[in-house]
Scaffold this motif. Structure first.
Motif, PDB file in Angstrom:
ATOM      1  N   SER A 105       0.839  -1.227   0.051  1.00 20.12           N
ATOM      2  CA  SER A 105       0.162  -0.121  -0.047  1.00 20.12           C
ATOM      3  C   SER A 105       1.156   1.047   0.044  1.00 20.12           C
ATOM      4  CB  SER A 105      -0.851   0.074   1.130  1.00 20.12           C
ATOM      5  OG  SER A 105      -1.662   1.313   1.112  1.00 20.12           O
ATOM      6  N   PRO A 106       0.496   2.377  -0.655  1.00 24.25           N
ATOM      7  CA  PRO A 106      -0.629   2.413  -1.701  1.00 24.25           C
ATOM      8  C   PRO A 106      -0.314   1.621  -3.008  1.00 24.25           C
ATOM      9  CG  PRO A 106       0.357   4.427  -1.706  1.00 24.25           C
ATOM     10  CD  PRO A 106       1.203   3.462  -0.587  1.00 24.25           C
ATOM     11  N   ALA A 107      -1.245   1.075  -3.626  1.00 24.98           N
ATOM     12  CA  ALA A 107      -1.019   0.239  -4.975  1.00 24.98           C
ATOM     13  C   ALA A 107      -1.290   1.365  -6.218  1.00 24.98           C
ATOM     14  CB  ALA A 107      -2.448  -0.902  -5.306  1.00 24.98           C
ATOM     15  N   PRO A 108      -0.610   0.966  -7.252  1.00 25.29           N
ATOM     16  CA  PRO A 108      -0.713   1.926  -8.347  1.00 25.29           C
ATOM     17  C   PRO A 108      -1.927   2.225  -8.787  1.00 25.29           C
ATOM     18  CG  PRO A 108       0.903   0.268  -8.823  1.00 25.29           C
ATOM     19  CD  PRO A 108       0.153  -0.124  -7.560  1.00 25.29           C
ATOM     20  N   SER A 109      -2.379   3.430  -9.451  1.00 21.01           N
ATOM     21  CA  SER A 109      -3.568   3.993  -9.668  1.00 21.01           C
ATOM     22  C   SER A 109      -4.075   3.591 -11.019  1.00 21.01           C
ATOM     23  CB  SER A 109      -3.475   5.315  -9.624  1.00 21.01           C
ATOM     24  OG  SER A 109      -2.555   6.012 -10.428  1.00 21.01           O
ATOM     25  N   ASP A 110      -3.379   2.662 -11.707  1.00 20.56           N
ATOM     26  CA  ASP A 110      -3.993   2.038 -12.643  1.00 20.56           C
ATOM     27  C   ASP A 110      -3.316   0.766 -13.083  1.00 20.56           C
ATOM     28  OD1 ASP A 110      -5.266   1.844 -15.235  1.00 20.56           O
ATOM     29  OD2 ASP A 110      -4.754   3.921 -16.018  1.00 20.56           O
ATOM     30  N   ALA A 111      -3.580  -0.015 -14.279  1.00 21.94           N
ATOM     31  CA  ALA A 111      -2.939  -1.218 -14.499  1.00 21.94           C
ATOM     32  C   ALA A 111      -1.733  -1.471 -14.155  1.00 21.94           C
ATOM     33  CB  ALA A 111      -3.380  -1.800 -15.749  1.00 21.94           C
ATOM     34  N   VAL A 112      -1.319  -2.616 -13.648  1.00 17.19           N
ATOM     35  CA  VAL A 112      -0.001  -3.064 -13.629  1.00 17.19           C
ATOM     36  C   VAL A 112       0.548  -3.573 -14.818  1.00 17.19           C
ATOM     37  CG1 VAL A 112       1.566  -4.759 -12.208  1.00 17.19           C
ATOM     38  CG2 VAL A 112      -0.104  -3.700 -11.019  1.00 17.19           C
ATOM     39  N   SER A 113       1.872  -3.320 -15.347  1.00 16.96           N
ATOM     40  CA  SER A 113       2.369  -4.076 -16.490  1.00 16.96           C
ATOM     41  C   SER A 113       3.460  -4.868 -16.137  1.00 16.96           C
ATOM     42  CB  SER A 113       3.106  -2.794 -17.436  1.00 16.96           C
ATOM     43  OG  SER A 113       4.021  -1.915 -16.701  1.00 16.96           O
TER      44      SER A 113
END
Length: 347
Positions: free
Chosen positions: A10-18
């Motif tokens: 936390s916090p996680a990325p605010s959009d998709a993981v690549s």
């Protein structure tokens, strides 16, 4: 023996993981690249205690891949802005290394040779000699590349049209030394999988590699080009769920593959939201974890084999047109039990 534990960063990325990747030396250091234009650096503490996020590194466009370099403070990124960059994790400096004619899909670092290899949707393989200031060498590919992985002696590139090129890293070193610009593959193979390759991962013992496809299958192959060795290759179905109407299975893409650095077993992650552990030699599944809330986009084992990082975010499996990973992305860390990733018969 302490039980396995898992926790979210936390916090996680605010959009998709690549991509997710552990540092080459410090197994508690993890980089995550995201479509939100950032690379996240986390510090993992056993059991998930303490503050996890240590820094973020802003790029000009979504970051499609990240890898570490020669040490824990050097990384390289591939971006949709067509740039391959070096990232200094201490200072935060981002320096462009090369420019492609299309978004850069993957970057992989060869520690044994201090070489960085990038692939782009312009169907070009770019070789960077990090021990020299010479210009990168660009190698045309016969098709659009989708996945790449490295072992101590090989670079495996999977492309559209079921084409797989295997390059010898020693040949790349000789190419740099000679000042040449033409590199032929060590081997060209046709994928054992009938549909588009989604991921590729090389075995840590330098013996072969695994590939996965959009059609819920994984193939395992060996580098040695002998009849006996090639007879050992196989493919199998996975990441399928029973159809709601009971008629057959719903098939999901296998987005991610990662080999355990010590035991040689491997993990697969799919659009069905599950991660499975496999014994490549025994041809059997060791474990399947609980179903996650969204698609598994990326996987990585730490170099000491202690942790498994799982990047989770919505996928395109439902055909949604207004895709967003915002608010639905998470990075899960599993602290593996002592024997959790050991293969059959492993001492």
């Amino acid at each position: 023996m302490a039980p396995a534990t898992q926790f979210e960063l936390s916090p996680a990325p605010s959009d998709a993981v690549s991509a997710v990747v552990f540092a080459p030396e410090d197994s508690s250091k993890l980089l995550v690249s995201s479509w939100d234009k950032r690379v996240y650096c986390y510090r993992i503490e056993s059991g998930g205690a303490g503050e996890c996020l240590t820094n973020t590194y802003e790029h000009r466009a979504p970051v499609l891949d990240v890898c570490f370099g020669a040490n824990d403070n050097e990384a390289f990124t591939a971006s949709i802005d067509r740039t391959v960059s070096r990232l200094d994790l201490e200072t935060g400096d981002i320096t462009a290394l090369s420019q492609h004619a299309a978004p850069v899909r993957r970057v992989v670092y060869s520690k044994d040779h201090n070489i960085l290899v990038s692939t782009s949707w312009d169907s070009v393989l770019t070789l960077h000699n990090l021990s020299s200031t010479s210009a990168p060498i660009r190698i045309p590919l016969p098709a659009k590349p989708h996945a790449i992985s490295s072992s101590p002696s090989k670079i495996v590139v999977a492309m559209t049209g079921r084409i797989i090129h295997i390059y010898d890293t020693n040949a790349i070193v000789k190419l740099f030394a000679s000042g040449g610009t033409d590199l032929k593959p060590w081997q060209t193979r046709e994928s054992s999988l009938r549909y588009l390759t989604r991921a590729v991962a090389c075995m840590p013992n330098d013996a072969g590699y695994a590939t996965s496809s959009i059609e819920g299958r994984v193939a395992v192959e060996w580098f040695e080009d002998t009849a006996e060795s090639q007879a050992r290759k196989y493919a199998f179905k996975c990441h399928r769920q029973p159809a709601p109407d009971g008629d057959g299975d719903v098939v999901y893409p296998v987005h991610a593959l990662a080999f355990h650095p010590i035991h040689g077993t491997f993990a697969s992650g799919g659009g069905d939201g599950t991660v499975a552990l496999w014994d490549a030699e025994a041809k059997r599944r060791l474990k399947q974890y609980q179903k996650f809330s969204n698609s598994v986009a990326a996987l990585a084992f730490s170099n000491d084999g202690r942790y498994l990082a799982v990047g989770i975010c919505p996928g395109f499996e439902t055909g949604q047109e207004d895709y967003t990973g915002a608010g639905a992305t998470s990075i899960l860390i599993r602290e593996l039990g002592e024997n959790e990733a050991k293969g059959k018969g492993t001492k």
